[in-house]
Write an enzyme that holds these catalytic residues in place. Structure first.
Site, mmCIF file in Angstrom:
data_model
loop_
_atom_site.group_PDB
_atom_site.id
_atom_site.type_symbol
_atom_site.label_atom_id
_atom_site.label_comp_id
_atom_site.label_asym_id
_atom_site.label_seq_id
_atom_site.Cartn_x
_atom_site.Cartn_y
_atom_site.Cartn_z
ATOM 1 N N SER A 57 0.861 -1.110 -0.239
ATOM 2 C CA SER A 57 -0.041 -0.152 -0.045
ATOM 3 C C SER A 57 0.908 1.170 0.013
ATOM 4 C CB SER A 57 -1.026 0.096 1.088
ATOM 5 O OG SER A 57 -0.187 0.084 2.390
ATOM 6 N N LYS A 60 0.217 5.218 6.758
ATOM 7 C CA LYS A 60 -0.333 6.098 5.801
ATOM 8 C C LYS A 60 0.464 7.250 5.854
ATOM 9 C CE LYS A 60 -4.131 3.579 4.188
ATOM 10 N NZ LYS A 60 -3.244 2.620 4.321
#
Lengths: 202, 202
Positions: free
Chosen positions: A123, A161
């Site tokens: 990711s 993230k």
DNA sequence: GTCACAGGAGAACGAAACGAGAACAACGAT
DNA sequence: ATCGTTGTTCTCGTTTCGTTCTCCTGTGAC
């Protein structure tokens, strides 16, 4: 662990100085050196504090050896860092068995304590963070705009993230075109730490 | 690991000097030479320290041989690695001043010796290698298909690229869409080492 | 006030570290 | 053979260091 009575002021000061010393890479000092560094004039006084630290298990006993003032492993920073688990997008951190530790060069660590996580999944591939990489996380509850963080969403799912604050909302960017940007109200997002280093083995 | 009692000051000083010497490429010294370099006036004292280092397993025993003072591999391995320079696409390696070294955790190193380079530029960005990263290179003159290597082209330009062999040609892939694949005859490409690790600081 | 206690100063002692120097054997070069 | 270099071993004196002791001072509790 056993003899857990609090240290006195002076003992704490000696211990702090010893830890500081070791962090800067100095070798084991003699009592005289420690005295001058601490502003003391007498070895005898210092020796009392050191034996107290030995009793507390924080300093290794120096059986008459010269320059034997060494920190115990508990107080010692041996350059390793706990490897707490694996992190991936959208799942809570998967704990790794036992109390594994991993060696980390000093310049990759932040100032304070930090821990390591194994990255699972792609990711963050566009940020140069690949599946299998080991990331170093400095525990914090806040972050600057654009930092990569470990964020806990709704108290359940921890992800790695890039964080942006936009007009009252928090945006979590996966650095991968296949993953959409996630937007949350600040109340739902809890920052657990910030990315300070990365290691990869080929 | 076995006899890990701490060295005394003087022993440490001798050991440090020996390591320094060896890193700078000097050959094995005689005791007299070491004495003058260390500011000692007596071989006897120095000899005592050397035998202590031999007992500690840090110096290879010199059985009466002349100029037999040689370090053990364990003594040289302090977990650091030479930082040789910067590497970028299409330019030769830019040497970094002096004999800089950088700490590397053991699991990032390959089996043998390796060295570090700072990456300059974005030519390998899609492989997760960013500008400013530190890469660990294991010196080799060959590589398997698909490995990332330091390749010297025409004896001039060193680059970090992913290597493929295709029907008598060698392909060097930049992992970046903006850079074309380069094809060379095997004679023009000399492999200098293979990527074994990567470190990044945020 | 008295008492206890943390903290420091200073002296003294024994052990270890340290270095100098001398002496000796092995070796190489001339 | 002879001489210089080198490794090795020894003694000796000095310095450093850890350790222990006593004594002094300030502070807080009672």
């Amino acid at each position: 662990m056993e003899n857990m009575q609090a240290l006195t002021h002076a003992q704490q000061r000696v211990l702090d100085h010893l830890i500081e010393r070791q962090r800067e890479g100095h070798d084991a000092p003699s009592l005289d050196e420690l005295c001058s560094e601490l502003g003391l004039a007498s070895r005898g006084s210092l020796h009392k504090h050191i034996t107290a630290l030995i009793d507390a298990g924080l300093v290794a006993p120096m059986d008459g050896k010269q320059r034997g003032v060494r920190l115990t492993s508990t107080a010692l920073d041996d350059g390793s860092v706990p490897l707490l688990g694996r992190i991936a997008a959208g799942r809570p951190i998967e704990a790794i068995s036992g109390h594994e530790r991993i060696a980390v060069p000093p310049h990759l660590r932040g100032r304070g304590e930090c821990y390591a996580l194994k990255v699972r999944g792609d990711s963050m591939i566009d940020a140069g963070i690949l599946d299998g990489d080991t990331v170093l996380i400095e525990p914090r509850d806040n972050a600057r705009n654009g930092e990569v963080v470990v964020a806990l969403i709704d108290g359940e799912n921890a992800t790695l993230k890039r964080l942006y604050r936009r007009s009252g909302e928090i945006e979590l960017h996966s650095e991968n075109q296949n993953f959409p940007v996630q937007r949350y109200t600040p109340a739902r997002v809890q920052i657990q730490g910030a990315l300070v280093g990365l290691m990869r083995r080929y």
